[in-house]
Design an enzyme around this catalytic site. Structure first.
Site, PDB file in Angstrom:
ATOM      1  N   ASP A 154     -37.984  -8.302 -48.130  1.00  0.00           N
ATOM      2  CA  ASP A 154     -37.782  -8.713 -46.738  1.00  0.00           C
ATOM      3  C   ASP A 154     -37.246 -10.140 -46.714  1.00  0.00           C
ATOM      4  O   ASP A 154     -37.655 -10.975 -45.898  1.00  0.00           O
ATOM      5  CB  ASP A 154     -39.073  -8.590 -45.926  1.00  0.00           C
ATOM      6  CG  ASP A 154     -38.842  -8.716 -44.416  1.00  0.00           C
ATOM      7  OD1 ASP A 154     -37.670  -8.688 -43.988  1.00  0.00           O
ATOM      8  OD2 ASP A 154     -39.834  -8.853 -43.677  1.00  0.00           O
ATOM      9  N   HIS A 166     -40.255  -0.496 -39.517  1.00  0.00           N
ATOM     10  CA  HIS A 166     -41.085  -1.682 -39.352  1.00  0.00           C
ATOM     11  C   HIS A 166     -42.249  -1.257 -38.467  1.00  0.00           C
ATOM     12  O   HIS A 166     -42.098  -1.063 -37.263  1.00  0.00           O
ATOM     13  CB  HIS A 166     -40.283  -2.807 -38.690  1.00  0.00           C
ATOM     14  CG  HIS A 166     -41.067  -4.060 -38.449  1.00  0.00           C
ATOM     15  ND1 HIS A 166     -40.653  -5.283 -38.916  1.00  0.00           N
ATOM     16  CD2 HIS A 166     -42.229  -4.291 -37.783  1.00  0.00           C
ATOM     17  CE1 HIS A 166     -41.531  -6.207 -38.550  1.00  0.00           C
ATOM     18  NE2 HIS A 166     -42.490  -5.620 -37.850  1.00  0.00           N
ATOM     19  N   HIS A 221     -42.342  -3.165 -45.733  1.00  0.00           N
ATOM     20  CA  HIS A 221     -43.289  -4.278 -45.858  1.00  0.00           C
ATOM     21  C   HIS A 221     -44.716  -3.960 -45.377  1.00  0.00           C
ATOM     22  O   HIS A 221     -45.252  -4.641 -44.498  1.00  0.00           O
ATOM     23  CB  HIS A 221     -42.765  -5.530 -45.152  1.00  0.00           C
ATOM     24  CG  HIS A 221     -42.162  -5.325 -43.787  1.00  0.00           C
ATOM     25  ND1 HIS A 221     -42.803  -4.648 -42.769  1.00  0.00           N
ATOM     26  CD2 HIS A 221     -40.960  -5.731 -43.276  1.00  0.00           C
ATOM     27  CE1 HIS A 221     -42.048  -4.654 -41.706  1.00  0.00           C
ATOM     28  NE2 HIS A 221     -40.920  -5.291 -41.985  1.00  0.00           N
ATOM     29  N   ASN A 242     -30.454  -6.248 -38.184  1.00  0.00           N
ATOM     30  CA  ASN A 242     -30.638  -7.205 -37.087  1.00  0.00           C
ATOM     31  C   ASN A 242     -29.796  -8.461 -37.271  1.00  0.00           C
ATOM     32  O   ASN A 242     -30.288  -9.585 -37.344  1.00  0.00           O
ATOM     33  CB  ASN A 242     -32.117  -7.557 -36.908  1.00  0.00           C
ATOM     34  CG  ASN A 242     -32.780  -8.073 -38.174  1.00  0.00           C
ATOM     35  OD1 ASN A 242     -32.311  -7.821 -39.279  1.00  0.00           O
ATOM     36  ND2 ASN A 242     -33.870  -8.801 -38.009  1.00  0.00           N
TER      37      ASN A 242
END
Length: 430
Positions: A299, A172, A231, A88
Protein backbone atom coordinates in the site's frame (compact mmCIF):
# COMPACT_ATOMS: atom_id res chain seq x y z
CA UNK A 1 24.03 -13.93 -18.17
CA UNK A 2 25.14 -16.76 -15.89
CA UNK A 3 24.63 -16.42 -12.14
CA UNK A 4 26.85 -18.93 -10.34
CA UNK A 5 26.86 -20.36 -6.84
CA UNK A 6 23.62 -18.71 -5.74
CA UNK A 7 21.64 -20.06 -2.80
CA UNK A 8 17.92 -20.19 -3.58
CA UNK A 9 15.16 -19.90 -0.99
CA UNK A 10 15.07 -23.60 -0.08
CA UNK A 11 18.81 -23.64 0.64
CA UNK A 12 20.05 -25.35 -2.53
CA UNK A 13 23.05 -23.85 -4.33
CA UNK A 14 22.50 -23.44 -8.05
CA UNK A 15 23.83 -21.87 -11.23
CA UNK A 16 21.14 -20.01 -13.18
CA UNK A 17 21.36 -19.06 -16.84
CA UNK A 18 19.37 -16.18 -18.32
CA UNK A 19 18.98 -15.86 -22.08
CA UNK A 20 17.10 -12.85 -23.33
CA UNK A 21 14.16 -12.34 -20.96
CA UNK A 22 13.90 -15.91 -19.69
CA UNK A 23 15.50 -18.34 -17.25
CA UNK A 24 16.73 -21.14 -19.50
CA UNK A 25 18.73 -23.40 -17.17
CA UNK A 26 19.08 -24.15 -13.45
CA UNK A 27 21.73 -26.70 -12.52
CA UNK A 28 24.24 -27.50 -9.78
CA UNK A 29 26.93 -26.38 -12.21
CA UNK A 30 26.83 -24.71 -15.63
CA UNK A 31 29.82 -23.86 -17.82
CA UNK A 32 30.15 -20.23 -18.93
CA UNK A 33 29.73 -19.48 -22.61
CA UNK A 34 31.89 -17.21 -24.68
CA UNK A 35 31.00 -13.53 -24.15
CA UNK A 36 28.48 -14.44 -21.44
CA UNK A 37 28.43 -12.18 -18.38
CA UNK A 38 29.12 -14.23 -15.25
CA UNK A 39 27.85 -13.01 -11.87
CA UNK A 40 29.56 -14.78 -8.99
CA UNK A 41 26.87 -15.16 -6.33
CA UNK A 42 28.77 -17.43 -3.97
CA UNK A 43 27.57 -16.76 -0.44
CA UNK A 44 24.63 -14.78 -1.75
CA UNK A 45 20.97 -15.60 -2.29
CA UNK A 46 18.84 -15.50 -5.41
CA UNK A 47 15.12 -14.76 -5.13
CA UNK A 48 12.34 -14.17 -7.63
CA UNK A 49 11.61 -10.48 -7.94
CA UNK A 50 8.90 -9.38 -5.54
CA UNK A 51 5.39 -8.61 -6.77
CA UNK A 52 3.84 -5.68 -4.92
CA UNK A 53 0.14 -6.01 -5.67
CA UNK A 54 -0.78 -2.69 -4.06
CA UNK A 55 0.97 0.60 -4.82
CA UNK A 56 -0.05 4.19 -5.44
CA UNK A 57 2.51 5.71 -7.82
CA UNK A 58 0.37 8.89 -7.93
CA UNK A 59 0.44 9.63 -11.65
CA UNK A 60 -1.55 11.17 -13.17
CA UNK A 61 -2.48 14.08 -10.96
CA UNK A 62 -0.08 13.97 -8.02
CA UNK A 63 3.42 13.82 -9.46
CA UNK A 64 4.74 16.04 -6.66
CA UNK A 65 4.32 12.97 -4.39
CA UNK A 66 5.62 10.26 -6.76
CA UNK A 67 6.04 9.47 -10.44
CA UNK A 68 6.29 6.24 -12.36
CA UNK A 69 10.01 6.91 -12.72
CA UNK A 70 10.73 7.56 -9.03
CA UNK A 71 8.29 4.93 -7.78
CA UNK A 72 9.74 2.23 -10.02
CA UNK A 73 13.29 3.19 -9.04
CA UNK A 74 12.31 2.81 -5.40
CA UNK A 75 10.74 -0.55 -6.20
CA UNK A 76 13.77 -1.82 -8.12
CA UNK A 77 16.14 -0.79 -5.33
CA UNK A 78 13.99 -2.84 -2.96
CA UNK A 79 13.84 -5.95 -5.14
CA UNK A 80 10.31 -5.41 -6.49
CA UNK A 81 9.94 -6.26 -10.18
CA UNK A 82 6.15 -6.00 -10.63
CA UNK A 83 3.71 -3.51 -9.13
CA UNK A 84 -0.06 -3.10 -9.40
CA UNK A 85 -1.09 0.54 -9.34
CA UNK A 86 -4.36 1.51 -7.70
CA UNK A 87 -7.06 3.72 -9.23
CA UNK A 88 -7.29 6.74 -6.91
CA UNK A 89 -5.30 9.11 -9.10
CA UNK A 90 -6.57 12.24 -10.86
CA UNK A 91 -8.44 11.42 -12.97
CA UNK A 92 -9.36 8.19 -11.20
CA UNK A 93 -8.87 5.06 -13.29
CA UNK A 94 -12.58 4.46 -13.74
CA UNK A 95 -12.87 4.77 -17.54
CA UNK A 96 -11.04 3.40 -20.53
CA UNK A 97 -9.59 6.80 -21.40
CA UNK A 98 -8.26 7.26 -17.84
CA UNK A 99 -6.66 3.81 -18.06
CA UNK A 100 -5.00 4.79 -21.33
CA UNK A 101 -3.65 8.01 -19.84
CA UNK A 102 -2.10 6.15 -16.92
CA UNK A 103 -0.68 3.45 -19.21
CA UNK A 104 1.08 6.15 -21.22
CA UNK A 105 2.72 7.54 -18.09
CA UNK A 106 3.69 4.05 -16.92
CA UNK A 107 5.98 3.74 -19.95
CA UNK A 108 8.57 5.50 -17.77
CA UNK A 109 8.66 2.53 -15.37
CA UNK A 110 11.87 0.55 -14.86
CA UNK A 111 9.83 -2.48 -13.81
CA UNK A 112 6.78 -4.38 -15.02
CA UNK A 113 3.37 -3.20 -13.87
CA UNK A 114 -0.35 -3.75 -13.83
CA UNK A 115 -3.06 -1.10 -13.74
CA UNK A 116 -6.18 -1.67 -11.67
CA UNK A 117 -9.53 -0.11 -12.46
CA UNK A 118 -11.68 1.75 -9.98
CA UNK A 119 -15.35 2.13 -9.15
CA UNK A 120 -17.21 5.39 -8.54
CA UNK A 121 -20.78 6.47 -9.13
CA UNK A 122 -19.82 7.76 -12.60
CA UNK A 123 -17.50 4.95 -13.67
CA UNK A 124 -17.71 3.51 -17.19
CA UNK A 125 -17.46 -0.27 -16.81
CA UNK A 126 -17.91 -0.99 -20.52
CA UNK A 127 -14.81 0.92 -21.55
CA UNK A 128 -12.88 -0.05 -18.40
CA UNK A 129 -13.35 -3.79 -18.85
CA UNK A 130 -12.30 -3.36 -22.46
CA UNK A 131 -8.79 -2.61 -21.11
CA UNK A 132 -6.25 -5.14 -19.76
CA UNK A 133 -7.00 -4.67 -16.06
CA UNK A 134 -4.76 -6.14 -13.40
CA UNK A 135 -7.75 -6.19 -11.04
CA UNK A 136 -10.85 -4.21 -10.23
CA UNK A 137 -10.02 -2.11 -7.23
CA UNK A 138 -8.88 -1.18 -4.76
CA UNK A 139 -12.66 -0.82 -4.42
CA UNK A 140 -13.27 1.38 -1.39
CA UNK A 141 -16.01 0.42 1.06
CA UNK A 142 -15.11 3.55 3.07
CA UNK A 143 -13.55 6.81 1.93
CA UNK A 144 -9.77 7.05 1.91
CA UNK A 145 -7.36 9.13 -0.17
CA UNK A 146 -9.34 10.22 -3.22
CA UNK A 147 -12.82 9.94 -1.66
CA UNK A 148 -13.78 6.89 -3.71
CA UNK A 149 -15.98 5.13 -1.14
CA UNK A 150 -19.08 3.54 -2.69
CA UNK A 151 -22.43 2.28 -1.44
CA UNK A 152 -23.57 -1.34 -1.09
CA UNK A 153 -25.64 -1.49 -4.29
CA UNK A 154 -22.84 -0.13 -6.47
CA UNK A 155 -20.38 -2.52 -4.85
CA UNK A 156 -22.62 -5.50 -5.62
CA UNK A 157 -23.04 -4.35 -9.24
CA UNK A 158 -19.28 -3.87 -9.64
CA UNK A 159 -18.50 -7.29 -8.21
CA UNK A 160 -20.96 -8.91 -10.61
CA UNK A 161 -19.42 -7.09 -13.58
CA UNK A 162 -15.94 -8.20 -12.49
CA UNK A 163 -17.08 -11.81 -12.09
CA UNK A 164 -18.50 -11.78 -15.61
CA UNK A 165 -15.17 -10.46 -16.91
CA UNK A 166 -13.14 -12.94 -14.79
CA UNK A 167 -11.31 -10.08 -13.05
CA UNK A 168 -10.30 -10.28 -9.39
CA UNK A 169 -11.84 -7.66 -7.09
CA UNK A 170 -9.48 -6.05 -4.58
CA UNK A 171 -11.41 -4.56 -1.66
CA UNK A 172 -10.52 -1.86 0.85
CA UNK A 173 -12.63 -3.26 3.70
CA UNK A 174 -13.70 -0.78 6.35
CA UNK A 175 -17.30 -0.17 7.44
CA UNK A 176 -17.65 3.57 8.10
CA UNK A 177 -20.83 2.96 10.09
CA UNK A 178 -18.64 1.42 12.79
CA UNK A 179 -16.15 4.28 13.05
CA UNK A 180 -16.00 5.84 16.53
CA UNK A 181 -17.19 9.38 15.90
CA UNK A 182 -16.52 10.34 19.53
CA UNK A 183 -12.79 10.10 18.78
CA UNK A 184 -13.07 13.34 16.82
CA UNK A 185 -13.53 15.20 20.13
CA UNK A 186 -10.31 13.86 21.65
CA UNK A 187 -7.05 15.78 21.98
CA UNK A 188 -4.81 14.99 19.02
CA UNK A 189 -1.83 17.09 20.09
CA UNK A 190 0.03 19.22 17.58
CA UNK A 191 0.90 18.81 13.92
CA UNK A 192 3.07 16.38 12.01
CA UNK A 193 5.20 14.31 14.37
CA UNK A 194 3.68 16.27 17.24
CA UNK A 195 0.23 14.79 16.62
CA UNK A 196 -1.08 11.63 18.27
CA UNK A 197 -2.00 9.14 15.54
CA UNK A 198 -3.41 6.75 18.12
CA UNK A 199 -6.59 8.82 18.00
CA UNK A 200 -6.85 7.86 14.32
CA UNK A 201 -6.68 4.19 15.36
CA UNK A 202 -9.45 4.82 17.87
CA UNK A 203 -11.56 6.54 15.19
CA UNK A 204 -11.27 3.91 12.45
CA UNK A 205 -11.97 1.10 14.87
CA UNK A 206 -10.73 -2.46 14.38
CA UNK A 207 -14.30 -3.78 14.39
CA UNK A 208 -14.99 -1.86 11.19
CA UNK A 209 -12.63 -4.13 9.25
CA UNK A 210 -14.10 -7.49 10.19
CA UNK A 211 -17.65 -6.34 9.37
CA UNK A 212 -16.61 -4.99 5.96
CA UNK A 213 -14.67 -8.16 5.12
CA UNK A 214 -17.69 -10.29 5.95
CA UNK A 215 -19.86 -8.13 3.68
CA UNK A 216 -17.34 -8.24 0.84
CA UNK A 217 -16.94 -12.01 0.86
CA UNK A 218 -20.71 -12.48 1.08
CA UNK A 219 -21.27 -10.32 -2.00
CA UNK A 220 -18.42 -12.10 -3.76
CA UNK A 221 -19.97 -15.47 -2.99
CA UNK A 222 -23.30 -14.39 -4.49
CA UNK A 223 -21.56 -13.53 -7.77
CA UNK A 224 -18.91 -16.28 -7.62
CA UNK A 225 -16.29 -13.54 -7.88
CA UNK A 226 -12.65 -13.77 -6.82
CA UNK A 227 -12.31 -11.43 -3.83
CA UNK A 228 -8.96 -10.23 -2.54
CA UNK A 229 -8.94 -8.21 0.69
CA UNK A 230 -6.40 -5.40 0.63
CA UNK A 231 -4.23 -4.44 3.62
CA UNK A 232 -5.94 -6.54 6.29
CA UNK A 233 -4.86 -5.08 9.62
CA UNK A 234 -6.52 -7.35 12.17
CA UNK A 235 -6.46 -11.12 12.83
CA UNK A 236 -10.25 -10.97 12.84
CA UNK A 237 -10.24 -9.53 9.33
CA UNK A 238 -7.88 -12.24 8.09
CA UNK A 239 -9.98 -14.97 9.67
CA UNK A 240 -13.16 -13.57 8.11
CA UNK A 241 -11.49 -13.43 4.69
CA UNK A 242 -10.29 -17.03 4.88
CA UNK A 243 -13.65 -18.24 6.19
CA UNK A 244 -15.31 -16.58 3.21
CA UNK A 245 -12.94 -18.06 0.64
CA UNK A 246 -11.12 -14.79 -0.14
CA UNK A 247 -7.41 -14.16 -0.39
CA UNK A 248 -5.81 -11.37 1.63
CA UNK A 249 -2.72 -9.26 2.06
CA UNK A 250 -0.99 -7.49 4.95
CA UNK A 251 1.25 -4.43 4.74
CA UNK A 252 4.70 -4.09 6.27
CA UNK A 253 3.45 -1.23 8.44
CA UNK A 254 0.83 -3.49 10.00
CA UNK A 255 3.51 -6.12 10.61
CA UNK A 256 6.28 -3.89 11.97
CA UNK A 257 4.37 -1.00 13.58
CA UNK A 258 1.51 -0.78 16.07
CA UNK A 259 -0.43 1.71 18.14
CA UNK A 260 2.58 1.74 20.45
CA UNK A 261 4.40 3.66 17.68
CA UNK A 262 1.53 5.99 16.79
CA UNK A 263 2.31 8.82 19.20
CA UNK A 264 5.96 9.01 18.10
CA UNK A 265 5.10 8.86 14.38
CA UNK A 266 2.32 11.44 14.56
CA UNK A 267 0.66 12.06 11.21
CA UNK A 268 3.47 10.07 9.57
CA UNK A 269 1.72 7.07 11.14
CA UNK A 270 -1.72 7.96 9.81
CA UNK A 271 -2.92 5.46 7.22
CA UNK A 272 -6.12 3.56 6.32
CA UNK A 273 -6.71 1.13 7.89
CA UNK A 274 -4.80 2.55 10.86
CA UNK A 275 -2.20 1.02 13.12
CA UNK A 276 -3.59 -1.62 15.45
CA UNK A 277 -2.73 -2.87 18.94
CA UNK A 278 0.50 -4.72 19.65
CA UNK A 279 -1.49 -7.91 20.27
CA UNK A 280 -3.14 -7.63 16.86
CA UNK A 281 0.22 -6.91 15.22
CA UNK A 282 1.63 -10.07 16.73
CA UNK A 283 -1.46 -11.97 15.57
CA UNK A 284 -0.84 -10.79 12.01
CA UNK A 285 2.75 -12.05 12.16
CA UNK A 286 1.54 -15.43 13.36
CA UNK A 287 -0.78 -15.62 10.34
CA UNK A 288 1.99 -14.68 7.92
CA UNK A 289 4.27 -17.39 9.27
CA UNK A 290 1.50 -20.02 9.36
CA UNK A 291 0.34 -19.34 5.80
CA UNK A 292 -3.09 -17.89 6.58
CA UNK A 293 -2.11 -14.55 5.05
CA UNK A 294 -1.47 -14.99 1.34
CA UNK A 295 0.77 -12.06 0.44
CA UNK A 296 2.56 -9.03 1.79
CA UNK A 297 1.87 -5.88 -0.24
CA UNK A 298 2.89 -2.38 0.70
CA UNK A 299 0.00 0.00 0.00
CA UNK A 300 2.89 2.32 -0.94
CA UNK A 301 1.16 5.69 -0.61
CA UNK A 302 3.66 8.55 -0.49
CA UNK A 303 2.85 12.10 0.57
CA UNK A 304 5.22 15.04 0.97
CA UNK A 305 6.43 16.18 4.36
CA UNK A 306 4.60 19.46 3.83
CA UNK A 307 1.34 17.55 3.41
CA UNK A 308 1.99 15.33 6.42
CA UNK A 309 2.97 18.28 8.64
CA UNK A 310 -0.66 19.11 9.38
CA UNK A 311 -2.99 18.29 12.24
CA UNK A 312 -4.30 14.75 12.52
CA UNK A 313 -7.67 15.38 10.88
CA UNK A 314 -6.27 17.31 7.91
CA UNK A 315 -3.16 15.26 7.11
CA UNK A 316 -3.49 12.72 4.28
CA UNK A 317 -3.42 8.99 5.00
CA UNK A 318 -0.65 6.78 3.69
CA UNK A 319 3.02 5.86 4.00
CA UNK A 320 5.72 4.81 1.51
CA UNK A 321 6.90 1.20 1.58
CA UNK A 322 7.72 -0.33 -1.81
CA UNK A 323 11.51 -0.10 -1.30
CA UNK A 324 11.54 -1.51 2.23
CA UNK A 325 9.06 -4.44 2.05
CA UNK A 326 11.45 -7.18 0.93
CA UNK A 327 14.45 -5.86 2.93
CA UNK A 328 12.42 -5.81 6.18
CA UNK A 329 11.22 -9.37 5.60
CA UNK A 330 14.69 -10.59 4.65
CA UNK A 331 15.99 -9.14 7.90
CA UNK A 332 13.41 -11.21 9.78
CA UNK A 333 14.48 -14.29 7.81
CA UNK A 334 18.10 -13.53 8.68
CA UNK A 335 17.11 -13.48 12.35
CA UNK A 336 15.10 -16.69 12.02
CA UNK A 337 11.65 -15.18 12.63
CA UNK A 338 10.39 -16.48 9.27
CA UNK A 339 11.80 -18.87 6.69
CA UNK A 340 13.28 -17.69 3.41
CA UNK A 341 10.81 -19.93 1.60
CA UNK A 342 7.90 -18.22 3.30
CA UNK A 343 9.30 -14.78 2.40
CA UNK A 344 9.58 -15.93 -1.21
CA UNK A 345 5.98 -17.11 -1.21
CA UNK A 346 4.38 -14.04 0.38
CA UNK A 347 6.35 -11.60 -1.76
CA UNK A 348 6.35 -13.38 -5.12
CA UNK A 349 4.95 -16.86 -5.73
CA UNK A 350 1.53 -16.41 -4.12
CA UNK A 351 0.80 -13.08 -5.79
CA UNK A 352 1.71 -14.59 -9.16
CA UNK A 353 -0.85 -17.33 -8.55
CA UNK A 354 -3.62 -15.09 -7.19
CA UNK A 355 -3.37 -12.57 -10.01
CA UNK A 356 -2.65 -15.08 -12.79
CA UNK A 357 0.92 -14.19 -13.69
CA UNK A 358 2.28 -17.60 -14.74
CA UNK A 359 5.64 -16.24 -15.95
CA UNK A 360 6.34 -14.37 -12.73
CA UNK A 361 7.19 -15.10 -9.11
CA UNK A 362 9.43 -18.16 -9.43
CA UNK A 363 13.02 -19.11 -10.11
CA UNK A 364 12.17 -21.81 -12.64
CA UNK A 365 13.18 -22.71 -16.16
CA UNK A 366 10.82 -20.94 -18.55
CA UNK A 367 9.90 -18.17 -16.13
CA UNK A 368 10.64 -14.52 -16.75
CA UNK A 369 14.10 -13.63 -15.46
CA UNK A 370 12.77 -11.36 -12.71
CA UNK A 371 15.55 -11.93 -10.18
CA UNK A 372 17.05 -10.40 -7.05
CA UNK A 373 20.56 -11.06 -5.74
CA UNK A 374 21.38 -10.16 -2.13
CA UNK A 375 23.85 -10.97 0.62
CA UNK A 376 21.77 -12.38 3.49
CA UNK A 377 24.24 -11.11 6.09
CA UNK A 378 24.44 -7.53 4.79
CA UNK A 379 21.96 -5.93 7.19
CA UNK A 380 21.79 -2.14 7.27
CA UNK A 381 19.82 0.62 8.92
CA UNK A 382 16.92 2.10 6.97
CA UNK A 383 16.95 5.86 6.48
CA UNK A 384 14.49 7.85 4.40
CA UNK A 385 17.31 9.99 3.01
CA UNK A 386 18.82 6.88 1.40
CA UNK A 387 15.62 5.72 -0.29
CA UNK A 388 14.40 6.67 -3.74
CA UNK A 389 10.73 7.58 -3.38
CA UNK A 390 10.07 11.22 -4.17
CA UNK A 391 8.55 11.78 -0.72
CA UNK A 392 11.94 11.31 1.01
CA UNK A 393 10.83 9.71 4.29
CA UNK A 394 9.91 6.34 5.75
CA UNK A 395 7.94 5.19 8.79
CA UNK A 396 10.63 2.51 9.30
CA UNK A 397 13.41 4.99 10.07
CA UNK A 398 16.22 3.30 12.03
CA UNK A 399 14.95 -0.26 11.53
CA UNK A 400 17.17 -2.76 9.70
CA UNK A 401 16.81 -4.39 6.31
CA UNK A 402 18.68 -6.60 3.83
CA UNK A 403 18.73 -4.77 0.51
CA UNK A 404 19.41 -6.17 -2.99
CA UNK A 405 22.70 -5.79 -4.77
CA UNK A 406 21.13 -6.51 -8.16
CA UNK A 407 17.61 -6.56 -9.57
CA UNK A 408 16.69 -7.96 -13.00
CA UNK A 409 13.41 -7.50 -14.87
CA UNK A 410 13.01 -10.01 -17.69
CA UNK A 411 16.78 -10.33 -17.89
CA UNK A 412 17.44 -6.58 -17.93
CA UNK A 413 19.58 -5.24 -15.09
CA UNK A 414 17.48 -2.38 -13.74
CA UNK A 415 19.40 -1.92 -10.49
CA UNK A 416 22.96 -2.81 -9.53
CA UNK A 417 25.14 -1.50 -6.70
CA UNK A 418 23.17 1.70 -6.31
CA UNK A 419 22.78 2.50 -10.01
CA UNK A 420 19.69 2.22 -12.19
CA UNK A 421 19.35 0.86 -15.71
CA UNK A 422 16.96 1.89 -18.46
CA UNK A 423 13.18 1.84 -18.23
CA UNK A 424 12.02 -1.55 -19.53
CA UNK A 425 8.67 -1.95 -17.76
CA UNK A 426 5.74 -3.50 -19.59
CA UNK A 427 2.11 -4.09 -18.67
CA UNK A 428 1.90 -7.66 -17.39
CA UNK A 429 -1.57 -7.96 -18.92
CA UNK A 430 -0.53 -7.11 -22.48
Amino acid sequence: MLITGATVADGRVRDVRVEGETITAIEESLDPREDERVVNATGKMLFPGAIDAHVHFREPGFSHKETWETGSQSAAAGGVTVVADQPNTQPPTTTGSAFDEKAGLAAASLIDFGISGGVTADWDPDSLFDRPLFALGEVFLADSTGDMGIDADLFADAVERAADADVTVTVHAEDADLFDESAQKRDTGGTGEGADADVWSQYRAAEAEEAAVERAVSVGSDSEADIHIAHTSTPEGVDAAKAGGATCEVTPHHLFLSRADATELGTYGRMNPPLRSEDRREGMWERVVSGEIDIVATDHAPHTRAEKDADLWDAPSGVPGVETMLPLLLEEARKGTISYERVRDVTAANAAEIFDLPQKGRVEVGSDADLVVFDPEESQEIHGADLHSRCGWTPFEGMRGVFPEMTLVRGHVVYEDGKFGDAVGENVRN
